[in-house]
Write a protein that holds these residues in place. Sequence first.
Motif, PDB file in Angstrom:
ATOM      1  N   ILE A   6       0.843  -1.197   0.000  1.00 57.21           N
ATOM      2  CA  ILE A   6       0.000   0.000   0.000  1.00 57.21           C
ATOM      3  C   ILE A   6       0.876   1.244   0.000  1.00 57.21           C
ATOM      4  CG2 ILE A   6      -1.908   1.184   1.154  1.00 57.21           C
ATOM      5  CD1 ILE A   6      -2.915  -1.489   0.738  1.00 57.21           C
ATOM      6  N   LEU A   7       1.968   1.182   0.792  1.00 58.56           N
ATOM      7  CA  LEU A   7       2.813   2.367   0.980  1.00 58.56           C
ATOM      8  C   LEU A   7       3.183   3.108  -0.300  1.00 58.56           C
ATOM      9  CD1 LEU A   7       4.502   4.206   2.925  1.00 58.56           C
ATOM     10  CD2 LEU A   7       6.394   2.618   2.512  1.00 58.56           C
ATOM     11  N   TYR A   9       1.764   3.430  -3.109  1.00 53.20           N
ATOM     12  CA  TYR A   9       0.615   4.120  -3.689  1.00 53.20           C
ATOM     13  C   TYR A   9       0.185   5.291  -2.808  1.00 53.20           C
ATOM     14  CZ  TYR A   9       0.786  -0.108  -6.376  1.00 53.20           C
ATOM     15  OH  TYR A   9       1.235  -1.132  -7.157  1.00 53.20           O
ATOM     16  N   VAL A  10       0.379   5.129  -1.509  1.00 54.90           N
ATOM     17  CA  VAL A  10       0.087   6.229  -0.593  1.00 54.90           C
ATOM     18  C   VAL A  10       1.033   7.398  -0.868  1.00 54.90           C
ATOM     19  CG1 VAL A  10       0.058   6.960   1.829  1.00 54.90           C
ATOM     20  CG2 VAL A  10      -0.864   4.727   1.195  1.00 54.90           C
ATOM     21  N   LEU A  11       2.323   7.091  -1.025  1.00 51.60           N
ATOM     22  CA  LEU A  11       3.295   8.144  -1.321  1.00 51.60           C
ATOM     23  C   LEU A  11       2.948   8.821  -2.648  1.00 51.60           C
ATOM     24  CD1 LEU A  11       6.722   6.590  -0.216  1.00 51.60           C
ATOM     25  CD2 LEU A  11       4.969   7.731   1.136  1.00 51.60           C
ATOM     26  N   LEU A  12       2.634   8.003  -3.647  1.00 47.88           N
ATOM     27  CA  LEU A  12       2.240   8.513  -4.958  1.00 47.88           C
ATOM     28  C   LEU A  12       1.029   9.433  -4.827  1.00 47.88           C
ATOM     29  CD1 LEU A  12       3.723   7.813  -7.542  1.00 47.88           C
ATOM     30  CD2 LEU A  12       2.172   5.891  -7.896  1.00 47.88           C
ATOM     31  N   GLY A  13       0.040   8.990  -4.086  1.00 52.83           N
ATOM     32  CA  GLY A  13      -1.192   9.767  -3.898  1.00 52.83           C
ATOM     33  C   GLY A  13      -0.944  11.066  -3.156  1.00 52.83           C
ATOM     34  N   LEU A  14      -0.109  11.018  -2.137  1.00 55.14           N
ATOM     35  CA  LEU A  14       0.192  12.217  -1.359  1.00 55.14           C
ATOM     36  C   LEU A  14       0.909  13.251  -2.221  1.00 55.14           C
ATOM     37  CD1 LEU A  14       1.358  10.701   2.068  1.00 55.14           C
ATOM     38  CD2 LEU A  14      -0.724  12.027   1.638  1.00 55.14           C
ATOM     39  N   ILE A  15       1.911  12.802  -2.978  1.00 58.61           N
ATOM     40  CA  ILE A  15       2.646  13.726  -3.857  1.00 58.61           C
ATOM     41  C   ILE A  15       1.693  14.299  -4.900  1.00 58.61           C
ATOM     42  CG2 ILE A  15       4.530  13.935  -5.531  1.00 58.61           C
ATOM     43  CD1 ILE A  15       5.863  11.511  -4.038  1.00 58.61           C
ATOM     44  N   ASN A  16       0.872  13.424  -5.468  1.00 60.86           N
ATOM     45  CA  ASN A  16      -0.087  13.851  -6.493  1.00 60.86           C
ATOM     46  C   ASN A  16      -1.069  14.895  -5.954  1.00 60.86           C
ATOM     47  OD1 ASN A  16      -1.211  13.376  -9.263  1.00 60.86           O
ATOM     48  ND2 ASN A  16      -3.024  12.859  -8.058  1.00 60.86           N
ATOM     49  N   ASN A  17      -1.491  14.712  -4.721  1.00 63.00           N
ATOM     50  CA  ASN A  17      -2.437  15.660  -4.106  1.00 63.00           C
ATOM     51  C   ASN A  17      -1.856  17.077  -4.008  1.00 63.00           C
ATOM     52  OD1 ASN A  17      -4.676  14.113  -3.708  1.00 63.00           O
ATOM     53  ND2 ASN A  17      -4.552  14.042  -1.471  1.00 63.00           N
ATOM     54  N   LYS A  18      -0.571  17.145  -3.662  1.00 66.35           N
ATOM     55  CA  LYS A  18       0.064  18.446  -3.427  1.00 66.35           C
ATOM     56  C   LYS A  18       0.971  18.891  -4.577  1.00 66.35           C
ATOM     57  CE  LYS A  18      -1.633  19.135   0.744  1.00 66.35           C
ATOM     58  NZ  LYS A  18      -1.092  18.772   2.046  1.00 66.35           N
ATOM     59  N   GLU A  19       0.937  18.138  -5.701  1.00 70.11           N
ATOM     60  CA  GLU A  19       1.781  18.401  -6.887  1.00 70.11           C
ATOM     61  C   GLU A  19       3.244  18.032  -6.642  1.00 70.11           C
ATOM     62  OE1 GLU A  19      -0.108  18.957  -9.295  1.00 70.11           O
ATOM     63  OE2 GLU A  19      -1.845  20.006  -8.496  1.00 70.11           O
ATOM     64  N   ARG A  20       3.841  18.550  -5.574  1.00 67.03           N
ATOM     65  CA  ARG A  20       5.236  18.232  -5.265  1.00 67.03           C
ATOM     66  C   ARG A  20       5.416  18.185  -3.758  1.00 67.03           C
ATOM     67  NH1 ARG A  20       8.640  22.729  -4.928  1.00 67.03           N
ATOM     68  NH2 ARG A  20      10.104  22.011  -6.496  1.00 67.03           N
ATOM     69  N   LEU A  21       6.169  17.179  -3.289  1.00 69.41           N
ATOM     70  CA  LEU A  21       6.420  17.018  -1.855  1.00 69.41           C
ATOM     71  C   LEU A  21       7.829  16.478  -1.646  1.00 69.41           C
ATOM     72  CD1 LEU A  21       3.221  15.364  -0.257  1.00 69.41           C
ATOM     73  CD2 LEU A  21       4.073  17.681   0.152  1.00 69.41           C
ATOM     74  N   SER A  22       8.451  16.878  -0.548  1.00 66.83           N
ATOM     75  CA  SER A  22       9.738  16.295  -0.151  1.00 66.83           C
ATOM     76  C   SER A  22       9.463  15.127   0.798  1.00 66.83           C
ATOM     77  CB  SER A  22      10.585  17.340   0.563  1.00 66.83           C
ATOM     78  OG  SER A  22      10.024  17.668   1.817  1.00 66.83           O
ATOM     79  N   GLY A  23      10.488  14.298   1.002  1.00 68.59           N
ATOM     80  CA  GLY A  23      10.361  13.186   1.933  1.00 68.59           C
ATOM     81  C   GLY A  23       9.957  13.665   3.321  1.00 68.59           C
ATOM     82  N   PHE A  37      -5.324   6.585   8.627  1.00 71.87           N
ATOM     83  CA  PHE A  37      -5.500   5.357   7.819  1.00 71.87           C
ATOM     84  C   PHE A  37      -4.185   4.676   7.499  1.00 71.87           C
ATOM     85  CE2 PHE A  37      -7.943   8.913   5.777  1.00 71.87           C
ATOM     86  CZ  PHE A  37      -9.015   8.846   6.643  1.00 71.87           C
ATOM     87  N   TRP A  38      -3.110   5.456   7.461  1.00 69.34           N
ATOM     88  CA  TRP A  38      -1.812   4.887   7.107  1.00 69.34           C
ATOM     89  C   TRP A  38      -0.696   5.662   7.781  1.00 69.34           C
ATOM     90  CZ3 TRP A  38      -1.805   0.311   4.928  1.00 69.34           C
ATOM     91  CH2 TRP A  38      -0.556  -0.250   4.609  1.00 69.34           C
ATOM     92  N   HIS A  39       0.403   4.993   8.044  1.00 66.69           N
ATOM     93  CA  HIS A  39       1.545   5.665   8.620  1.00 66.69           C
ATOM     94  C   HIS A  39       2.841   5.029   8.159  1.00 66.69           C
ATOM     95  CE1 HIS A  39       4.605   6.729  11.647  1.00 66.69           C
ATOM     96  NE2 HIS A  39       4.043   7.899  11.518  1.00 66.69           N
ATOM     97  N   ALA A  40       3.876   5.849   8.040  1.00 70.77           N
ATOM     98  CA  ALA A  40       5.211   5.350   7.746  1.00 70.77           C
ATOM     99  C   ALA A  40       6.215   6.292   8.383  1.00 70.77           C
ATOM    100  CB  ALA A  40       5.442   5.278   6.246  1.00 70.77           C
TER     101      ALA A  40
END
Lengths: 170, 170
Positions: A6-7, A9-23, A37-40
């Motif tokens: 899942i992780l 896709y979660v990272l992909l979704g989070l970046i996609n939501n905000k256009e660009r994100l750092s780690g 719902f999810w944590h890393a």
Amino acid sequence: MPKKRILPYVLLGLINNKERLSGYQISQEFKNEVGDFWHASHSQIYPELARMKADGWVSDDESDNKSTYYIVTDQGSEILRNWMREPLDDNEELFSLKLYFIKDKSDPLLKDLITQELVLRKLKYQYLQERLKTVFTDDKKIKNNFGHYLILTRAIERERNHIQWLEDKL
Amino acid sequence: MPKKRILPYVLLGLINNKERLSGYQISQEFKNEVGDFWHASHSQIYPELARMKADGWVSDDESDNKSTYYIVTDQGSEILRNWMREPLDDNEELFSLKLYFIKDKSDPLLKDLITQELVLRKLKYQYLQERLKTVFTDDKKIKNNFGHYLILTRAIERERNHIQWLEDKL
DNA sequence: TGACATTATGTCGTTATCGACATATACTAT
DNA sequence: ATAGTATATGTCGATAACGACATAATGTCA
């Protein structure tokens, strides 16, 4: 086939939501709603981002000398979209995650997700009501397993409330 | 200190609920209501039961040549009770698990758990309402992050419903 | 200006957990 | 009889995930 991760896709979704994100920003995101719902931890995020970059899911922008920002590539966008379209299961967190990754109200996937979830929740609701009838046939059973009884009635009420909400959004 | 494990206490609680359970029966239990909060595969259950036996948390009854049944020892009972008394956190599953392990309606821990959870849920409810105000300040923000908006409003409704249920049980 | 917190990224060892594999008995429908 | 399913217990290899450790720059408060 190996168990679906899942992780990524979660990272992909989070970046996609905000256009660009750092780690680092992603690790901060998990302190907000998505964290329900999810944590890393960051020690999992950074290597995963590196792997995603190597696989062409994201590209990085190191022009800022403070942070490395990641952007979803066309391929990554396709992969995210395909994941979003995969059928839901009785696990509610997948619904929540995918809903969270819907940006536009008019996205046809929105109605599709809610409709899918509604079917699953109604099935669960019926199943739980059946369980209540078969497990707690008399007052003695309730008295001797009171916690179990509470959990079951709470689960039924939870489903009822969730179904109502889903129907309202349809 | 190492992160608190949950599984051993879940096994202890499950055995305690039913007086005696075999490893196989425990694995079947996870298909029922308790499976909504916790799960373990048989390959994890059997070694854990062996460890718990070695540590004196449970004793086994091998008189039945089909199954090995486990019973909670006095020491195990004490350990379970101490775990049940540890304060809850904002994670709802711990509340559900501990509630599930309450057998008797008159157990003073029942009211204590509900009271504790009520405090936590009310805090979360307030926090989520605050988030809604600060994150979605105008219609444009809602429109451009509609999934996030739905997730947040759903979370608020979920907490409201949960709080109502908890207050009803008090 | 020194102390401390925050931002930011990374590695490494440990372990919790799962799926696969293995085995044996008992039940059940054809 | 026999094939298939359920009961029942166990081991083993792979990996997802965490906490600890490490480092450096920047921000902040006294």
